[in-house]
Motif scaffolding. Structure first.
Motif, PDB file in Angstrom:
ATOM      1  N   ALA A 154       4.149  -5.710   6.506  1.00 36.93           N
ATOM      2  CA  ALA A 154       3.169  -5.694   7.590  1.00 36.93           C
ATOM      3  C   ALA A 154       2.751  -4.281   7.976  1.00 36.93           C
ATOM      4  CB  ALA A 154       3.725  -6.439   8.804  1.00 36.93           C
ATOM      5  N   SER A 155       3.689  -3.363   8.035  1.00 33.31           N
ATOM      6  CA  SER A 155       3.351  -2.000   8.451  1.00 33.31           C
ATOM      7  C   SER A 155       2.417  -1.317   7.472  1.00 33.31           C
ATOM      8  CB  SER A 155       4.624  -1.167   8.623  1.00 33.31           C
ATOM      9  OG  SER A 155       5.381  -1.602   9.723  1.00 33.31           O
ATOM     10  N   ASP A 156       2.468  -1.687   6.188  1.00 30.58           N
ATOM     11  CA  ASP A 156       1.543  -1.101   5.218  1.00 30.58           C
ATOM     12  C   ASP A 156       0.103  -1.362   5.645  1.00 30.58           C
ATOM     13  OD1 ASP A 156       3.855  -0.540   3.773  1.00 30.58           O
ATOM     14  OD2 ASP A 156       3.003  -1.194   1.864  1.00 30.58           O
ATOM     15  N   THR A 157      -0.191  -2.622   5.979  1.00 30.84           N
ATOM     16  CA  THR A 157      -1.550  -2.970   6.386  1.00 30.84           C
ATOM     17  C   THR A 157      -1.893  -2.368   7.743  1.00 30.84           C
ATOM     18  OG1 THR A 157      -1.572  -5.009   5.086  1.00 30.84           O
ATOM     19  CG2 THR A 157      -3.090  -4.888   6.950  1.00 30.84           C
ATOM     20  N   LEU A 158      -0.955  -2.412   8.684  1.00 29.47           N
ATOM     21  CA  LEU A 158      -1.225  -1.855  10.010  1.00 29.47           C
ATOM     22  C   LEU A 158      -1.464  -0.345   9.943  1.00 29.47           C
ATOM     23  CD1 LEU A 158       1.417  -3.876  12.053  1.00 29.47           C
ATOM     24  CD2 LEU A 158      -1.061  -4.261  11.966  1.00 29.47           C
ATOM     25  N   HIS A 159      -0.710   0.341   9.098  1.00 33.89           N
ATOM     26  CA  HIS A 159      -0.902   1.783   8.932  1.00 33.89           C
ATOM     27  C   HIS A 159      -2.262   2.066   8.302  1.00 33.89           C
ATOM     28  CE1 HIS A 159       0.714   5.833   7.153  1.00 33.89           C
ATOM     29  NE2 HIS A 159      -0.198   6.026   8.081  1.00 33.89           N
ATOM     30  N   LEU A 160      -2.619   1.278   7.290  1.00 30.87           N
ATOM     31  CA  LEU A 160      -3.924   1.456   6.666  1.00 30.87           C
ATOM     32  C   LEU A 160      -5.035   1.251   7.690  1.00 30.87           C
ATOM     33  CD1 LEU A 160      -5.760   1.839   4.189  1.00 30.87           C
ATOM     34  CD2 LEU A 160      -5.510  -0.615   3.743  1.00 30.87           C
ATOM     35  N   PHE A 216       0.794  -1.219   0.000  1.00 35.09           N
ATOM     36  CA  PHE A 216       0.000   0.000   0.000  1.00 35.09           C
ATOM     37  C   PHE A 216       0.832   1.277   0.000  1.00 35.09           C
ATOM     38  CE2 PHE A 216      -2.887  -3.034   2.410  1.00 35.09           C
ATOM     39  CZ  PHE A 216      -3.571  -3.416   1.264  1.00 35.09           C
ATOM     40  N   GLY A 217       2.121   1.171   0.222  1.00 33.82           N
ATOM     41  CA  GLY A 217       2.971   2.353   0.230  1.00 33.82           C
ATOM     42  C   GLY A 217       4.377   2.020  -0.233  1.00 33.82           C
ATOM     43  N   ALA A 218       5.140   3.065  -0.546  1.00 33.49           N
ATOM     44  CA  ALA A 218       6.509   2.899  -1.044  1.00 33.49           C
ATOM     45  C   ALA A 218       7.532   3.455  -0.057  1.00 33.49           C
ATOM     46  CB  ALA A 218       6.660   3.577  -2.401  1.00 33.49           C
ATOM     47  N   ASP A 219       7.185   3.432   1.216  1.00 31.87           N
ATOM     48  CA  ASP A 219       8.102   3.860   2.274  1.00 31.87           C
ATOM     49  C   ASP A 219       8.853   2.637   2.785  1.00 31.87           C
ATOM     50  OD1 ASP A 219       9.434   4.786   4.489  1.00 31.87           O
ATOM     51  OD2 ASP A 219       7.635   5.415   5.589  1.00 31.87           O
ATOM     52  N   ILE A 239     -15.065   6.560   2.625  1.00 27.40           N
ATOM     53  CA  ILE A 239     -16.246   6.062   1.907  1.00 27.40           C
ATOM     54  C   ILE A 239     -15.971   4.767   1.144  1.00 27.40           C
ATOM     55  CG2 ILE A 239     -17.310   8.339   1.752  1.00 27.40           C
ATOM     56  CD1 ILE A 239     -16.319   8.534  -1.123  1.00 27.40           C
ATOM     57  N   LEU A 240     -14.839   4.117   1.418  1.00 24.93           N
ATOM     58  CA  LEU A 240     -14.603   2.803   0.837  1.00 24.93           C
ATOM     59  C   LEU A 240     -15.597   1.791   1.402  1.00 24.93           C
ATOM     60  CD1 LEU A 240     -10.690   2.547   1.027  1.00 24.93           C
ATOM     61  CD2 LEU A 240     -12.067   2.765  -1.058  1.00 24.93           C
ATOM     62  N   PRO A 241     -15.879   0.726   0.657  1.00 21.40           N
ATOM     63  CA  PRO A 241     -16.683  -0.352   1.235  1.00 21.40           C
ATOM     64  C   PRO A 241     -15.903  -1.039   2.355  1.00 21.40           C
ATOM     65  CG  PRO A 241     -15.751  -1.041  -0.859  1.00 21.40           C
ATOM     66  CD  PRO A 241     -15.445   0.426  -0.719  1.00 21.40           C
ATOM     67  N   PRO A 242     -16.547  -1.859   3.169  1.00 23.83           N
ATOM     68  CA  PRO A 242     -15.846  -2.521   4.275  1.00 23.83           C
ATOM     69  C   PRO A 242     -14.745  -3.441   3.767  1.00 23.83           C
ATOM     70  CG  PRO A 242     -18.056  -3.422   3.990  1.00 23.83           C
ATOM     71  CD  PRO A 242     -17.981  -2.200   3.137  1.00 23.83           C
ATOM     72  N   LEU A 243     -13.669  -3.523   4.557  1.00 26.05           N
ATOM     73  CA  LEU A 243     -12.477  -4.268   4.157  1.00 26.05           C
ATOM     74  C   LEU A 243     -12.137  -5.346   5.180  1.00 26.05           C
ATOM     75  CD1 LEU A 243     -10.214  -1.248   3.100  1.00 26.05           C
ATOM     76  CD2 LEU A 243     -11.674  -2.654   1.617  1.00 26.05           C
ATOM     77  N   PHE A 244     -11.604  -6.466   4.667  1.00 22.45           N
ATOM     78  CA  PHE A 244     -11.011  -7.515   5.486  1.00 22.45           C
ATOM     79  C   PHE A 244      -9.521  -7.513   5.155  1.00 22.45           C
ATOM     80  CE2 PHE A 244      -9.465 -11.896   5.901  1.00 22.45           C
ATOM     81  CZ  PHE A 244      -9.834 -12.201   7.201  1.00 22.45           C
ATOM     82  N   LEU A 245      -8.688  -7.218   6.147  1.00 25.35           N
ATOM     83  CA  LEU A 245      -7.257  -7.035   5.944  1.00 25.35           C
ATOM     84  C   LEU A 245      -6.490  -8.150   6.636  1.00 25.35           C
ATOM     85  CD1 LEU A 245      -7.193  -3.241   6.882  1.00 25.35           C
ATOM     86  CD2 LEU A 245      -7.314  -4.182   4.572  1.00 25.35           C
ATOM     87  N   VAL A 246      -5.485  -8.691   5.956  1.00 28.37           N
ATOM     88  CA  VAL A 246      -4.655  -9.749   6.519  1.00 28.37           C
ATOM     89  C   VAL A 246      -3.219  -9.257   6.619  1.00 28.37           C
ATOM     90  CG1 VAL A 246      -3.730 -12.077   6.175  1.00 28.37           C
ATOM     91  CG2 VAL A 246      -6.123 -11.581   5.615  1.00 28.37           C
ATOM     92  N   VAL A 247      -2.583  -9.529   7.770  1.00 26.60           N
ATOM     93  CA  VAL A 247      -1.178  -9.188   7.957  1.00 26.60           C
ATOM     94  C   VAL A 247      -0.441 -10.431   8.446  1.00 26.60           C
ATOM     95  CG1 VAL A 247      -1.551  -8.334  10.313  1.00 26.60           C
ATOM     96  CG2 VAL A 247       0.435  -7.554   9.022  1.00 26.60           C
ATOM     97  N   ALA A 248       0.741 -10.668   7.886  1.00 27.65           N
ATOM     98  CA  ALA A 248       1.615 -11.758   8.327  1.00 27.65           C
ATOM     99  C   ALA A 248       2.688 -11.180   9.240  1.00 27.65           C
ATOM    100  CB  ALA A 248       2.258 -12.448   7.120  1.00 27.65           C
ATOM    101  N   GLU A 249       3.058 -11.942  10.272  1.00 27.64           N
ATOM    102  CA  GLU A 249       3.987 -11.397  11.255  1.00 27.64           C
ATOM    103  C   GLU A 249       5.346 -11.078  10.656  1.00 27.64           C
ATOM    104  OE1 GLU A 249       6.057 -12.440  15.573  1.00 27.64           O
ATOM    105  OE2 GLU A 249       4.879 -13.966  14.533  1.00 27.64           O
ATOM    106  N   TYR A 250       5.946 -12.039   9.936  1.00 32.99           N
ATOM    107  CA  TYR A 250       7.311 -11.869   9.423  1.00 32.99           C
ATOM    108  C   TYR A 250       7.260 -11.412   7.970  1.00 32.99           C
ATOM    109  CZ  TYR A 250       8.730 -14.130  13.724  1.00 32.99           C
ATOM    110  OH  TYR A 250       8.923 -14.427  15.049  1.00 32.99           O
ATOM    111  N   ASP A 251       6.812 -10.187   7.776  1.00 32.40           N
ATOM    112  CA  ASP A 251       6.564  -9.651   6.438  1.00 32.40           C
ATOM    113  C   ASP A 251       7.011  -8.197   6.409  1.00 32.40           C
ATOM    114  OD1 ASP A 251       5.585  -8.797   4.000  1.00 32.40           O
ATOM    115  OD2 ASP A 251       3.527  -9.436   4.358  1.00 32.40           O
ATOM    116  N   PRO A 252       7.919  -7.835   5.499  1.00 32.17           N
ATOM    117  CA  PRO A 252       8.296  -6.419   5.415  1.00 32.17           C
ATOM    118  C   PRO A 252       7.127  -5.504   5.086  1.00 32.17           C
ATOM    119  CG  PRO A 252       9.212  -7.683   3.578  1.00 32.17           C
ATOM    120  CD  PRO A 252       8.669  -8.668   4.551  1.00 32.17           C
ATOM    121  N   TYR A 274       9.572  -2.933   7.515  1.00 31.87           N
ATOM    122  CA  TYR A 274      10.670  -2.961   6.541  1.00 31.87           C
ATOM    123  C   TYR A 274      12.019  -3.000   7.254  1.00 31.87           C
ATOM    124  CZ  TYR A 274       8.480  -2.413   1.932  1.00 31.87           C
ATOM    125  OH  TYR A 274       7.798  -2.631   0.758  1.00 31.87           O
ATOM    126  N   ARG A 275      12.138  -2.265   8.369  1.00 34.50           N
ATOM    127  CA  ARG A 275      13.404  -2.286   9.098  1.00 34.50           C
ATOM    128  C   ARG A 275      13.609  -3.609   9.830  1.00 34.50           C
ATOM    129  NH1 ARG A 275      11.599   2.921  10.670  1.00 34.50           N
ATOM    130  NH2 ARG A 275      11.198   2.150  12.774  1.00 34.50           N
TER     131      ARG A 275
END
Length: 331
Positions: free
Chosen positions: A274-280, A205-208, A259-272, A214-215
């Motif tokens: 992960a912060s993209d989804t958590l930030h969203l 979701f981002g390019a940071d 105004i987006l429709p409802p979302l179901f978001l999945v995050v994996a623990e050992y994933d660079p 990521y760290r």
């Protein structure tokens, strides 16, 4: 937030036993993983597809699989798209429109065969998977325009395509999660018909590249920070374009996200990523929304492809399917 053991916070240590066993097994197989120093071509993609074909073992039965070509909309610069329609036994109304991952540069409908079989069976819903032009040969916005065009065509030609009526959920994993959310933002801005919900599995979701995940998980867990930097350079080589929400959805305004429709978001623990989804999710929560976050412990990016080997992957597919059914029911 939901998690794999019912808790509310991520765990501290270690792959699960089944995750470790799956990775150990993969390490015994050839060919060697691709060298990301160089951009891929079709020959490299075929080799990579062979390497990941292990995830298509023990394919579950479905009622039918059809392959289609969806014509591209020349007005938005879209190409024709391959599509695959997976129909389960006793399919209900509605469908899931699925966009595969692979860093915008790899993978195809065949590499996601088992994934789509499992999803359609668990959701008891038709799944339409689409393939798009790949980077770096076809940089942004080619993939996005292909997906938007395919989505519009499916919505507008369901009778002719032999697809069920009823509500539509959009879904995607990794780069496909990026394209699914970007399609939502694109169609929202265009005032077009929208899905009733989205399933976004460890999306880009981002390019940071300096986020906490990521760290912390820059190396050693399959997908690396270097891989993602290369993927972004291949897909969106013009850095200025990464400020556009339909390239990097975390650039969306609060008004767009609200105004987006409802979302179901999945995050994996050992994933660079992960912060993209958590930030969203943090931003969505701040807007008073009640989107679902499922956090799976002890696993890496891409684990949901491994339903033949991982109970954690099967668990996520069940949860995603249940979310899709709730979205279709207006819940």
């Amino acid at each position: 937030m939901k998690s794999s053991d019912g808790g509310d916070t991520p765990p501290a240590a270690g792959y699960t036993d089944e995750m470790r066993k799956a990775l150990d097994h993969l390490a015994t197989l050839g060919p060697e993983p691709y060298d990301f120093t160089y951009p891929p071509d079709d020959d490299i993609r075929r080799v990579d597809a062979e390497r990941v074909s292990i995830w298509n073992m023990d394919l579950p039965e479905v009622a039918s699989i059809r392959h289609l070509i969806l014509p591209g909309d020349a007005a938005i610069g879209a190409a024709d798209c391959e599509a695959a329609v997976y129909t389960p036994e006793d399919a209900g109304e509605g469908l899931i429109f699925f966009v595969h991952g692979g860093g915008w540069a790899f993978q195809n409908l065949q590499t996601y065969d088992r994934f789509m079989r499992v999803l359609c069976n668990e959701a008891r819903t038709v799944v339409v998977g689409v393939h798009y032009r790949l980077a770096p040969e076809h940089p942004y916005p080619a993939a996005l325009h292909d997906v938007v065009s395919a989505f519009r065509y499916v919505l507008g030609h369901r009778d002719g395509l032999g697809l069920p009526g009823g509500p539509v959920v959009i879904a995607g994993d990794s780069a496909g999660g990026n394209l699914a959310l970007a399609t939502l933002l694109h169609e929202q801005a265009a005032g077009r018909e929208m899905p009733v919900g989205g399933l976004l599995i460890y999306g880009v979701f981002g390019a940071d590249f300096e986020t906490p995940s990521y760290r912390e998980h820059a190396d050693g867990h399959g997908l690396t920070r270097f891989h993602m930097q290369q993927f972004w350079d291949w897909y969106v080589p013009n850095v200025a374009d990464r400020s556009n929400p339909v390239a990097a959805p975390l650039q969306a305004t609060d008004a767009q996200l609200r105004i987006l429709p409802p979302l179901f978001l999945v995050v994996a623990e050992y994933d660079p990523l992960a912060s993209d989804t958590l930030h969203l999710k943090q931003r969505l929560d701040g807007l008073g929304r009640s989107d679902i976050l499922w956090s799976e412990r002890g696993v890496i990016h891409g684990f949901v492809q491994m339903t033949a080997m991982l109970e954690s992957a099967r668990r996520v597919m069940r949860e995603a399917a249940e979310a899709a059914r709730r979205f279709m029911a207006g819940q």
